[in-house]
Scaffold this motif. Sequence first.
Motif, mmCIF file in Angstrom:
data_model
loop_
_atom_site.group_PDB
_atom_site.id
_atom_site.type_symbol
_atom_site.label_atom_id
_atom_site.label_comp_id
_atom_site.label_asym_id
_atom_site.label_seq_id
_atom_site.Cartn_x
_atom_site.Cartn_y
_atom_site.Cartn_z
ATOM 1 N N GLY A 115 0.823 -1.296 -0.002
ATOM 2 C CA GLY A 115 -0.055 0.089 0.043
ATOM 3 C C GLY A 115 0.826 1.214 -0.031
ATOM 4 N N THR A 116 2.187 1.228 -0.451
ATOM 5 C CA THR A 116 2.951 2.480 -0.601
ATOM 6 C C THR A 116 2.798 3.309 -1.551
ATOM 7 O OG1 THR A 116 4.633 1.393 -1.499
ATOM 8 C CG2 THR A 116 4.767 1.269 0.888
ATOM 9 N N GLY A 117 1.563 2.799 -2.592
ATOM 10 C CA GLY A 117 1.645 3.515 -3.764
ATOM 11 C C GLY A 117 2.758 4.183 -4.459
ATOM 12 N N ASN A 118 2.549 5.555 -4.662
ATOM 13 C CA ASN A 118 3.737 6.040 -5.475
ATOM 14 C C ASN A 118 5.096 6.316 -4.430
ATOM 15 O OD1 ASN A 118 2.080 6.215 -7.997
ATOM 16 N ND2 ASN A 118 1.330 8.185 -7.275
ATOM 17 N N LEU A 119 5.038 5.909 -3.372
ATOM 18 C CA LEU A 119 6.068 6.022 -2.281
ATOM 19 C C LEU A 119 7.190 5.187 -2.392
ATOM 20 C CD1 LEU A 119 4.214 7.525 0.684
ATOM 21 C CD2 LEU A 119 5.319 8.924 -0.979
ATOM 22 N N PRO A 120 8.232 5.328 -2.909
ATOM 23 C CA PRO A 120 9.208 4.228 -2.931
ATOM 24 C C PRO A 120 9.517 3.601 -1.428
ATOM 25 C CG PRO A 120 10.170 6.160 -3.763
ATOM 26 C CD PRO A 120 8.985 6.572 -3.304
ATOM 27 N N PRO A 121 9.359 2.168 -1.234
ATOM 28 C CA PRO A 121 9.431 1.624 0.031
ATOM 29 C C PRO A 121 10.811 2.027 0.899
ATOM 30 C CG PRO A 121 9.055 -0.153 -1.897
ATOM 31 C CD PRO A 121 9.445 0.978 -2.573
ATOM 32 N N PHE A 140 13.703 -0.027 4.930
ATOM 33 C CA PHE A 140 13.063 -0.902 3.740
ATOM 34 C C PHE A 140 13.940 -0.766 2.631
ATOM 35 C CE2 PHE A 140 9.815 -1.231 6.712
ATOM 36 C CZ PHE A 140 9.017 -2.535 6.504
ATOM 37 N N SER A 141 13.915 -1.879 1.833
ATOM 38 C CA SER A 141 14.064 -2.096 0.314
ATOM 39 C C SER A 141 12.866 -2.459 -0.363
ATOM 40 C CB SER A 141 15.469 -3.084 0.184
ATOM 41 O OG SER A 141 14.869 -4.432 0.375
ATOM 42 N N GLU A 142 13.110 -2.386 -1.809
ATOM 43 C CA GLU A 142 11.896 -2.919 -2.675
ATOM 44 C C GLU A 142 11.404 -4.420 -2.358
ATOM 45 O OE1 GLU A 142 12.987 -2.404 -6.661
ATOM 46 O OE2 GLU A 142 13.207 -0.276 -6.471
#
Length: 224
Positions: A115-121, A140-142
Motif C-alpha cells: 500500500g505504499t502507492g507512489n512512495l518508494p519503499p 526498507f528495500s524494494e
Amino acid sequence: MHSERNRTILKFAAPLLTLLSSAPALAQEAEPASVAGVYDGSQMEMAATLELGEDGRYRYALSYGALDEFSAGTWTRQEGGVVLDSDPSTPPRFELLGTERGSGAADVLTLRLEGTGNLPPQLFSAIVERGDGTTSELDFSEQGLEIPVAKGTSGLSIGFALPMYEVRGEPVTVPDPAGKVLYFAFHANDLGFKAFHEALLFESDGLFLLERFGREIVFRKVVD
C-alpha cells in the motif's frame, strides 16, 4: 472510502501554490487587517505560503524537495504571535495484515509492506526494540526488510515510520520472531496534511516564524 478521500485531498493540494486561492473560507470573528493577509516564506529549495484570513481562517502550503504538505484551519491572535489550529484530519497509519511462520529464513524476522502507492519503499523505516532495551532504525528495500534475530530471542517490538512526513505508527510486539514473515499495509489517508494544534508562530517586526524540517521559515507579508 479512504482512497477516494485521499484523492480528493491530493487534488485539493496540487499544485500547492494554488491552494490558498482555492480553499474554502468559513465565517469566524475577523482579525485585525494589519495582521491578516498573504505571507511568503519561500527560500532556497523551499516554497512556502501562509494566508491569515480576516475571517479567522488560515491556509498553509509548503513544498520542500520531494515533499509537499498543506494545512487549513483557524488562527487566533496571541501575545507574541498567532496560533494555528487545524481542521480535523485522518492521519496515515500502519496495519498488521497477517503473520506466517516458517516461510522466512530461520535466523531473521521478515517484514513486508503493502500500500505504499507512489512512495518508494526505501522511504519507510522500521524501529526495532529488543528485549535488552536497545533500539535500531532500519530502512526498507524494494524486497522488504529482514531483521537478524539472535538465537533464543523471545520477542521484538516493531514500529513503522515514514520519516519524510514525520509519520510514526504504534509498535507491534512480535513474540518468538525467528522465521516469521509479517505483512503490513500502509494507509495513506490524509498524507501531506499538516495537523497544527495550538501551534504558535512567533512574530518579530511583522514577520512570522515557523520551524519545519530543521529549518526556520520566515513568513513576510505580501504587499499588493
